[in-house]
Design a protein around this motif. Structure first.
Motif, PDB file in Angstrom:
ATOM      1  N   GLY A   9      56.792  21.866 -18.765  1.00 53.74           N
ATOM      2  CA  GLY A   9      57.788  20.887 -19.220  1.00 53.74           C
ATOM      3  C   GLY A   9      57.310  19.464 -19.022  1.00 53.74           C
ATOM      4  N   ILE A  12      60.676  13.725 -17.813  1.00 57.75           N
ATOM      5  CA  ILE A  12      60.466  12.806 -16.690  1.00 57.75           C
ATOM      6  C   ILE A  12      60.241  13.576 -15.376  1.00 57.75           C
ATOM      7  CG2 ILE A  12      62.939  12.448 -16.235  1.00 57.75           C
ATOM      8  CD1 ILE A  12      62.297   9.485 -15.751  1.00 57.75           C
ATOM      9  N   ALA A  13      60.886  14.737 -15.231  1.00 61.71           N
ATOM     10  CA  ALA A  13      60.712  15.520 -13.994  1.00 61.71           C
ATOM     11  C   ALA A  13      59.305  16.101 -13.927  1.00 61.71           C
ATOM     12  CB  ALA A  13      61.757  16.638 -13.917  1.00 61.71           C
ATOM     13  N   GLY A  33      56.439  21.610 -24.443  1.00 60.93           N
ATOM     14  CA  GLY A  33      56.861  22.169 -25.722  1.00 60.93           C
ATOM     15  C   GLY A  33      57.168  21.143 -26.785  1.00 60.93           C
ATOM     16  N   GLY A  34      57.397  19.896 -26.401  1.00 58.59           N
ATOM     17  CA  GLY A  34      57.747  18.897 -27.414  1.00 58.59           C
ATOM     18  C   GLY A  34      58.448  17.718 -26.799  1.00 58.59           C
ATOM     19  N   ALA A  37      64.138  14.733 -23.212  1.00 61.84           N
ATOM     20  CA  ALA A  37      65.389  13.962 -23.276  1.00 61.84           C
ATOM     21  C   ALA A  37      65.114  12.457 -23.250  1.00 61.84           C
ATOM     22  CB  ALA A  37      66.304  14.362 -22.114  1.00 61.84           C
ATOM     23  N   SER A  42      68.652   6.173 -22.596  1.00 61.99           N
ATOM     24  CA  SER A  42      68.611   4.698 -22.628  1.00 61.99           C
ATOM     25  C   SER A  42      67.305   4.163 -22.063  1.00 61.99           C
ATOM     26  CB  SER A  42      69.765   4.152 -21.796  1.00 61.99           C
ATOM     27  OG  SER A  42      69.544   4.471 -20.421  1.00 61.99           O
ATOM     28  N   CYS A  44      66.936   3.810 -18.998  1.00 66.53           N
ATOM     29  CA  CYS A  44      67.330   3.337 -17.671  1.00 66.53           C
ATOM     30  C   CYS A  44      67.435   4.560 -16.750  1.00 66.53           C
ATOM     31  CB  CYS A  44      68.683   2.634 -17.715  1.00 66.53           C
ATOM     32  SG  CYS A  44      68.681   1.207 -18.808  1.00 66.53           S
ATOM     33  N   ASP A  46      69.466   6.335 -14.044  1.00 66.70           N
ATOM     34  CA  ASP A  46      70.736   6.432 -13.316  1.00 66.70           C
ATOM     35  C   ASP A  46      70.482   7.229 -12.041  1.00 66.70           C
ATOM     36  OD1 ASP A  46      71.585   5.394 -15.718  1.00 66.70           O
ATOM     37  OD2 ASP A  46      72.635   7.210 -16.371  1.00 66.70           O
ATOM     38  N   ARG A 288      54.511  26.188 -25.898  1.00 67.30           N
ATOM     39  CA  ARG A 288      55.609  26.559 -24.994  1.00 67.30           C
ATOM     40  C   ARG A 288      55.208  27.758 -24.161  1.00 67.30           C
ATOM     41  NH1 ARG A 288      60.151  23.726 -26.508  1.00 67.30           N
ATOM     42  NH2 ARG A 288      61.692  24.821 -25.252  1.00 67.30           N
ATOM     43  N   VAL A 289      55.569  27.715 -22.905  1.00 67.93           N
ATOM     44  CA  VAL A 289      55.359  28.875 -22.048  1.00 67.93           C
ATOM     45  C   VAL A 289      56.386  29.933 -22.446  1.00 67.93           C
ATOM     46  CG1 VAL A 289      55.501  29.723 -19.669  1.00 67.93           C
ATOM     47  CG2 VAL A 289      54.361  27.543 -20.162  1.00 67.93           C
ATOM     48  N   THR A 321      61.698  22.481 -17.303  1.00 66.76           N
ATOM     49  CA  THR A 321      61.904  22.695 -18.736  1.00 66.76           C
ATOM     50  C   THR A 321      63.206  22.097 -19.256  1.00 66.76           C
ATOM     51  OG1 THR A 321      62.641  24.880 -18.026  1.00 66.76           O
ATOM     52  CG2 THR A 321      60.465  24.750 -19.022  1.00 66.76           C
ATOM     53  N   SER A 326      66.799  20.933 -24.067  1.00 67.19           N
ATOM     54  CA  SER A 326      65.356  21.097 -24.301  1.00 67.19           C
ATOM     55  C   SER A 326      64.918  22.555 -24.294  1.00 67.19           C
ATOM     56  CB  SER A 326      64.566  20.342 -23.230  1.00 67.19           C
ATOM     57  OG  SER A 326      64.782  18.972 -23.341  1.00 67.19           O
ATOM     58  N   ALA A 396      66.480  18.763 -14.980  1.00 70.51           N
ATOM     59  CA  ALA A 396      67.735  19.232 -15.568  1.00 70.51           C
ATOM     60  C   ALA A 396      67.876  20.751 -15.616  1.00 70.51           C
ATOM     61  CB  ALA A 396      67.879  18.647 -16.969  1.00 70.51           C
ATOM     62  N   SER A 410      68.298  10.838 -14.649  1.00 66.72           N
ATOM     63  CA  SER A 410      66.878  10.578 -14.386  1.00 66.72           C
ATOM     64  C   SER A 410      66.597  10.484 -12.894  1.00 66.72           C
ATOM     65  CB  SER A 410      66.430   9.287 -15.081  1.00 66.72           C
ATOM     66  OG  SER A 410      66.568   9.426 -16.459  1.00 66.72           O
TER      67      SER A 410
HETATM   68  C1  FAD Z   1      71.031  12.297 -25.037  1.00 66.14           C
HETATM   69  C2  FAD Z   1      70.764  12.068 -23.581  1.00 66.14           C
HETATM   70  C3  FAD Z   1      70.878  10.772 -23.055  1.00 66.14           C
HETATM   71  C4  FAD Z   1      70.606  10.546 -21.693  1.00 66.14           C
HETATM   72  N1  FAD Z   1      70.699   9.280 -21.190  1.00 66.14           N
HETATM   73  C5  FAD Z   1      70.366   9.048 -19.890  1.00 66.14           C
HETATM   74  C6  FAD Z   1      70.353   7.733 -19.348  1.00 66.14           C
HETATM   75  O1  FAD Z   1      70.632   6.771 -20.032  1.00 66.14           O
HETATM   76  N2  FAD Z   1      70.006   7.568 -18.034  1.00 66.14           N
HETATM   77  C7  FAD Z   1      69.666   8.626 -17.237  1.00 66.14           C
HETATM   78  O2  FAD Z   1      69.355   8.438 -16.048  1.00 66.14           O
HETATM   79  N3  FAD Z   1      69.690   9.882 -17.728  1.00 66.14           N
HETATM   80  C8  FAD Z   1      70.014  10.110 -19.025  1.00 66.14           C
HETATM   81  N4  FAD Z   1      70.014  11.382 -19.521  1.00 66.14           N
HETATM   82  C9  FAD Z   1      69.699  12.470 -18.628  1.00 66.14           C
HETATM   83  C10 FAD Z   1      68.218  12.486 -18.354  1.00 66.14           C
HETATM   84  O3  FAD Z   1      67.519  11.977 -19.468  1.00 66.14           O
HETATM   85  C11 FAD Z   1      67.794  13.896 -18.078  1.00 66.14           C
HETATM   86  O4  FAD Z   1      68.553  14.388 -17.023  1.00 66.14           O
HETATM   87  C12 FAD Z   1      66.327  13.929 -17.699  1.00 66.14           C
HETATM   88  O5  FAD Z   1      65.568  13.264 -18.681  1.00 66.14           O
HETATM   89  C13 FAD Z   1      65.919  15.360 -17.594  1.00 66.14           C
HETATM   90  O6  FAD Z   1      64.524  15.380 -17.490  1.00 66.14           O
HETATM   91  P1  FAD Z   1      63.751  16.751 -17.401  1.00 66.14           P
HETATM   92  O7  FAD Z   1      62.332  16.379 -17.302  1.00 66.14           O
HETATM   93  O8  FAD Z   1      64.353  17.593 -16.361  1.00 66.14           O
HETATM   94  O9  FAD Z   1      64.054  17.516 -18.765  1.00 66.14           O
HETATM   95  P2  FAD Z   1      63.791  17.140 -20.274  1.00 66.14           P
HETATM   96  O10 FAD Z   1      63.700  15.689 -20.489  1.00 66.14           O
HETATM   97  O11 FAD Z   1      64.807  17.887 -21.053  1.00 66.14           O
HETATM   98  O12 FAD Z   1      62.333  17.726 -20.562  1.00 66.14           O
HETATM   99  C14 FAD Z   1      62.070  19.073 -20.588  1.00 66.14           C
HETATM  100  C15 FAD Z   1      60.740  19.292 -21.293  1.00 66.14           C
HETATM  101  O13 FAD Z   1      60.369  20.645 -21.166  1.00 66.14           O
HETATM  102  C16 FAD Z   1      59.881  21.115 -22.404  1.00 66.14           C
HETATM  103  N5  FAD Z   1      60.061  22.568 -22.427  1.00 66.14           N
HETATM  104  C17 FAD Z   1      61.215  23.282 -22.471  1.00 66.14           C
HETATM  105  N6  FAD Z   1      60.920  24.606 -22.450  1.00 66.14           N
HETATM  106  C18 FAD Z   1      59.572  24.694 -22.397  1.00 66.14           C
HETATM  107  C19 FAD Z   1      58.671  25.795 -22.356  1.00 66.14           C
HETATM  108  N7  FAD Z   1      59.103  27.059 -22.382  1.00 66.14           N
HETATM  109  N8  FAD Z   1      57.336  25.546 -22.306  1.00 66.14           N
HETATM  110  C20 FAD Z   1      56.875  24.263 -22.286  1.00 66.14           C
HETATM  111  N9  FAD Z   1      57.687  23.186 -22.331  1.00 66.14           N
HETATM  112  C21 FAD Z   1      59.022  23.409 -22.380  1.00 66.14           C
HETATM  113  C22 FAD Z   1      60.695  20.371 -23.440  1.00 66.14           C
HETATM  114  O14 FAD Z   1      60.049  20.352 -24.689  1.00 66.14           O
HETATM  115  C23 FAD Z   1      60.763  18.982 -22.788  1.00 66.14           C
HETATM  116  O15 FAD Z   1      59.617  18.236 -23.117  1.00 66.14           O
HETATM  117  C24 FAD Z   1      70.272  11.622 -20.872  1.00 66.14           C
HETATM  118  C25 FAD Z   1      70.155  12.923 -21.384  1.00 66.14           C
HETATM  119  C26 FAD Z   1      70.392  13.142 -22.743  1.00 66.14           C
HETATM  120  C27 FAD Z   1      70.265  14.539 -23.268  1.00 66.14           C
END
Ligand code: FAD
Length: 433
Positions: A9, A12-13, A33-34, A37, A42, A44, A46, A288-289, A321, A326, A396, A410
């Motif tokens: 994944g 940001i995490a 995978g692509g 979020a 934004s 920013c 949070d 994608r895994v 992921t 996502s 997430a 975030s």
């Molecule tokens: C529309 C929206 C607006 C937001 N606005 C804010 C904001 O303003 N401020 C804030 O703090 N938070 C905001 N958030 C929340 C925050 O962006 C998310 O909580 C945070 O980005 C989650 O990050 P993540 O890395 O856990 O997951 P994601 O950003 O969802 O990334 C997951 C990644 O894993 C990949 N993936 C999934 N399955 C697989 C697989 N099987 N194999 C390989 N890759 C895979 C996906 O393609 C993606 O690239 C928002 C969320 C959304 C949806």
């Protein structure tokens, strides 16, 4: 292929975990995978913006002990306030190295203005949205001009102005609106109405059109001290474009996060990926895994959709992921599951409790806090309930928090990505058990 760490994944995490692991000298591959979020957010960060009853939180770190006392399984309770602080500092340093400055308001939240002219609490913002200069200018100057490029459909200065005029934070302000003409270098053959924010931002990735826009700013916002523009000033070269525009126009240029695709989020995505590459990380994009091989409470390897059956193996794994958005979680009529490794998720039945009755319910929707349950060190359990010791979950995909209601999206992603990497760094110094 064999690595020390495989991150699944690229949001940001996952990127936070990947940068820290690679920076610590661990051979690290990240399968993504692509889009994440970030492309929709934004930009920013949070950390903690609201109590469960909707009351705004001014100082996240002051509020945290009481907040977590009622939520022992919250990801922040797992990582602890100290690690959260260290994670945010790490994040700021890393993106700074990639040319992006993120600013806080000391220990307090600040607000940013949304495209609809609302104000939203957040903790860290890119400097075009919040900085000491922005804060000081907003405190002392009250003349704002909200401008858009003619024809761009995803931002409406008049709507933003109407809402800001109703906002007590803008009481006594003079708020005007206006329109700029796109520089002649706009993509050939495209009507301005077809342009999305990314098309306009790319014009500013070179500084060549800045003079033209600065001249328009001076003319159209002559009496304003602050000019709010949709966040268009380049994806990769923003710092140069913004500085130059401010110098030439003599205005404070304030960037308003727009509807997706979010330029502020894309800049962050760009900065984190470049840091990961600079630390020697291997980025496997567009794959994608699809599953993994477990043995004796350890994940040994994963395979990917386009890997032709080849296994990617590692000593440690991070699952980042994302949520339903996502594909990190999936749902059927009566069940929520983690689709890649079949990990245990928090109990989610009965279905009638998944949603709040209203779409925009202030209490938000319970399904937003569903996810993979973990122990205190973010290790999940497999389908049979057995702990997977060399796998860490971040972001997430985790259960136990509601990013929308709490305003913590975030913040949780950065904190848990950083924490997972820290656990891996500590364990990698020990012999395999
Ligand atoms: C529309 C929206 C607006 C937001 N606005 C804010 C904001 O303003 N401020 C804030 O703090 N938070 C905001 N958030 C929340 C925050 O962006 C998310 O909580 C945070 O980005 C989650 O990050 P993540 O890395 O856990 O997951 P994601 O950003 O969802 O990334 C997951 C990644 O894993 C990949 N993936 C999934 N399955 C697989 C697989 N099987 N194999 C390989 N890759 C895979 C996906 O393609 C993606 O690239 C928002 C969320 C959304 C949806």
């Amino acid at each position: 292929m064999n690595y020390d760490v495989i991150v699944i994944g690229g949001g940001i995490a996952g990127l936070t975990a990947g940068i820290r692991c690679a920076g610590a000298g661990l051979s690290t591959a990240l399968v993504s995978g692509g889009m994440s979020a970030l492309h929709f957010s934004s930009g920013c960060v949070d950390v903690l913006g609201a109590q469960a009853d909707g009351r705004l939180i001014r100082s996240p770190f002051e509020a945290l002990p009481d907040f977590l006392a009622k939520r022992p399984s919250h990801p922040y309770a797992r990582v602890g306030a100290e690690s959260l602080t260290a994670a945010l500092a790490f994040f700021k340093e890393e993106v700074e190295k990639a040319g992006l400055t993120y600013c806080d308001n000391g220990a307090q939240n600040h607000f940013h203005v949304t495209a609809l002219g609302r104000t939203k609490a957040t903790y860290l913002s890119p400097e075009g949205v919040f900085s000491d200069l922005v804060k000081k200018t907003f405190e002392t100057r009250k003349r704002l001009s909200i401008l858009n490029f003619a024809g761009f459909r995803d931002f409406h200065p008049a709507l933003a102005a109407v809402n800001l005029r109703k906002n007590s934070l803008f009481a006594g302000w003079r708020i005007r609106t206006g329109v700029l003409t796109l520089p002649p270098a706009a993509p050939a053959g495209k009507n301005p109405r077809e342009l999305r924010s990314i098309d306009i931002a790319r014009i500013f990735d070179t500084e060549s059109r800045i003079e033209d826009v600065a001249a328009q700013l001076k003319a159209r916002a002559a009496e304003a001290d602050i000019v709010a523009l949709p966040a268009f000033l380049g994806v990769s070269a923003r710092r140069g474009a913004e500085k130059r525009l401010a110098e030439l126009s003599g205005k404070l240029v304030y960037e308003v996060p727009t509807l997706p695709p979010s330029i502020l989020g894309m800049r962050l995505d760009d900065a984190l990926k470049s840091r990961f590459a600079a630390e020697g990380g291997v980025f496997i994009a567009g794959d994608r895994v699809t599953g993994g091989r477990m043995e004796g409470g350890r994940l040994l390897s994963v395979n990917t959709r386009h890997g032709g059956g080849a296994e990617l193996s590692a000593r440690f794994f991070v699952l980042a992921t994302g949520s339903f958005f996502s594909g990190g979680l999936s749902s059927r009529v009566d069940e929520v599951s983690e689709p890649v490794l079949g990990l245990a998720v928090d109990r989610t039945l009965p279905r009638s409790t998944w949603y709040a009755p209203r779409f925009l319910d202030p209490a938000s929707h319970p399904f937003l806090s569903f996810g993979v349950s973990t122990n205190e060190t973010l290790n999940p359990a497999d389908a049979s309930g057995r702990e997977v010791k060399n796998l860490f979950c971040a972001g997430a995909v985790l259960s136990g928090y509601n990013p929308v209601r709490e305003g913590s999206g975030s913040g949780v992603a950065i904190a848990t990505g950083y924490f997972a990497a820290g656990r891996i760094m500590a364990l990698s110094r020990q012999p395999l058990s």
